[in-house]
Design a protein around this motif. Sequence first.
Motif, PDB file in Angstrom:
ATOM      1  N   MET A 195      49.786  38.419  21.779  1.00 22.39           N
ATOM      2  CA  MET A 195      49.241  37.402  22.614  1.00 22.39           C
ATOM      3  C   MET A 195      48.221  37.833  23.864  1.00 22.39           C
ATOM      4  O   MET A 195      47.755  37.193  24.542  1.00 22.39           O
ATOM      5  N   GLY A 196      48.233  39.203  23.758  1.00 19.81           N
ATOM      6  CA  GLY A 196      47.274  39.604  24.939  1.00 19.81           C
ATOM      7  C   GLY A 196      47.994  39.516  26.478  1.00 19.81           C
ATOM      8  O   GLY A 196      47.502  39.404  27.506  1.00 19.81           O
ATOM      9  N   LEU A 197      49.418  39.605  26.368  1.00 19.44           N
ATOM     10  CA  LEU A 197      50.067  39.251  27.594  1.00 19.44           C
ATOM     11  C   LEU A 197      50.817  40.486  28.020  1.00 19.44           C
ATOM     12  O   LEU A 197      51.496  40.452  28.972  1.00 19.44           O
ATOM     13  N   ARG A 248      53.919  45.880  31.335  1.00 16.47           N
ATOM     14  CA  ARG A 248      54.204  44.765  32.202  1.00 16.47           C
ATOM     15  C   ARG A 248      53.541  43.522  31.421  1.00 16.47           C
ATOM     16  O   ARG A 248      52.740  43.530  30.698  1.00 16.47           O
ATOM     17  N   LEU A 249      54.086  42.337  31.928  1.00 16.58           N
ATOM     18  CA  LEU A 249      53.629  40.836  31.636  1.00 16.58           C
ATOM     19  C   LEU A 249      52.501  40.524  32.474  1.00 16.58           C
ATOM     20  O   LEU A 249      52.494  40.536  33.737  1.00 16.58           O
ATOM     21  N   ALA A 278      49.795  34.589  31.539  1.00 18.00           N
ATOM     22  CA  ALA A 278      50.955  33.793  30.947  1.00 18.00           C
ATOM     23  C   ALA A 278      51.008  32.487  31.549  1.00 18.00           C
ATOM     24  O   ALA A 278      51.274  31.523  30.918  1.00 18.00           O
ATOM     25  N   ILE A 279      50.912  32.469  32.854  1.00 15.94           N
ATOM     26  CA  ILE A 279      50.899  31.125  33.536  1.00 15.94           C
ATOM     27  C   ILE A 279      49.830  30.065  33.046  1.00 15.94           C
ATOM     28  O   ILE A 279      49.897  29.099  33.027  1.00 15.94           O
ATOM     29  N   ALA A 280      48.581  30.760  32.638  1.00 19.55           N
ATOM     30  CA  ALA A 280      47.578  29.806  32.513  1.00 19.55           C
ATOM     31  C   ALA A 280      47.754  29.432  31.187  1.00 19.55           C
ATOM     32  O   ALA A 280      47.348  28.239  30.718  1.00 19.55           O
ATOM     33  N   MET A 281      48.623  29.952  30.202  1.00 18.90           N
ATOM     34  CA  MET A 281      48.933  29.629  28.957  1.00 18.90           C
ATOM     35  C   MET A 281      50.066  28.437  28.765  1.00 18.90           C
ATOM     36  O   MET A 281      50.224  27.574  28.357  1.00 18.90           O
ATOM     37  N   ASP A 325      53.688  40.698  38.073  1.00 19.31           N
ATOM     38  CA  ASP A 325      53.791  41.335  36.666  1.00 19.31           C
ATOM     39  C   ASP A 325      54.906  42.254  36.464  1.00 19.31           C
ATOM     40  O   ASP A 325      55.094  43.581  36.597  1.00 19.31           O
ATOM     41  N   VAL A 326      56.088  41.636  36.026  1.00 20.41           N
ATOM     42  CA  VAL A 326      57.580  42.050  35.761  1.00 20.41           C
ATOM     43  C   VAL A 326      57.413  43.183  34.533  1.00 20.41           C
ATOM     44  O   VAL A 326      56.586  43.025  33.735  1.00 20.41           O
ATOM     45  N   VAL A 327      58.139  44.008  34.728  1.00 19.97           N
ATOM     46  CA  VAL A 327      58.337  45.141  33.473  1.00 19.97           C
ATOM     47  C   VAL A 327      59.105  44.462  32.342  1.00 19.97           C
ATOM     48  O   VAL A 327      60.130  43.955  32.494  1.00 19.97           O
ATOM     49  N   LEU A 328      58.583  44.369  30.976  1.00 25.95           N
ATOM     50  CA  LEU A 328      59.194  43.784  29.939  1.00 25.95           C
ATOM     51  C   LEU A 328      59.717  45.137  28.946  1.00 25.95           C
ATOM     52  O   LEU A 328      60.536  44.788  28.301  1.00 25.95           O
TER      53      LEU A 328
END
Length: 282
Positions: A94-96, A147-148, A153-156, A185-188
């Motif tokens: 998703m490009g996130l 990272r996220l 993400a919020i825009a989506m 931008d948290v680490v995922l």
Amino acid sequence: MSFRPILRFAPSPNGLLHLGHAYSALWTWQAASELRGTALLRIEDIDPARCKPEFADAILADLGWLGLRWPEPVWRQSEHLPTYAQAADRLGDMGLLYPCFCSRTRIAADATGTDPDDAPLYARTCRHLPPAEIAERLGRGDRAQYRLDLVRAIAMTGPLSFTQIGPTLRDRPQIRYARPERWGDVVLQRKDTPTSYHLSVVVDDAAQGVTHVTRGRDMQASTDIHVLLQFLLGLPSPIYAFHRLVLGEDGKKLSKSQGSPSLQDLRNAGRTPQDIRHELGF
């Protein structure tokens, strides 16, 4: 088909349980009883450096000593790493997600503030690296965490909310709005494992059918990120309840890192499960 609430207690085996853990476990099992549901035990052992089998064994022994029981088998996160990697791949498609090569020193130096855990807020230093540089660094084996991209993400997703009850289960449910922007931008995906706490806990709750998440109040802010990930991954959002924290004589919450007396210490000193339950109000 009747609805049956499912709750979970999910300690990390990176040390021995203390009174704070005992309170959280007893609160969760009491909540499950009041809701006529089931309390599950999950071992969150994704940290290969700090999580030890002997601590996992001690968790089972301490909870059993307190008189708690749970369905078998116990869910262990270390057995589900491929599932977390698949969830991360979906977010990547998703490009996130983007790779971050920064050291802790660099992150602290560039920080734009602090997150709700009082950790340095990442300045998105690697977010705009040229694709050629990213490919070169990955190609030569530079270690990266992923990272996220929170802005995207919020825009989506737009504004997000979740249902909260408490401080008791008899209180009326309330709608709370998530504020994931305060986390940055948290680490995922970490450098040493293909997941993180935020990602694995969201995937686990959905996979185990958890309907109610019970946590200490110190974990309330992390719900912002979890609700966001649930939306992005198309996962259900449980009901959340946040209980009080057990504080030491210094007024601070008990913690493994501060050397708070463990349940094993208390047991060896002659304390009984009934003593512990009475002290904690159960």
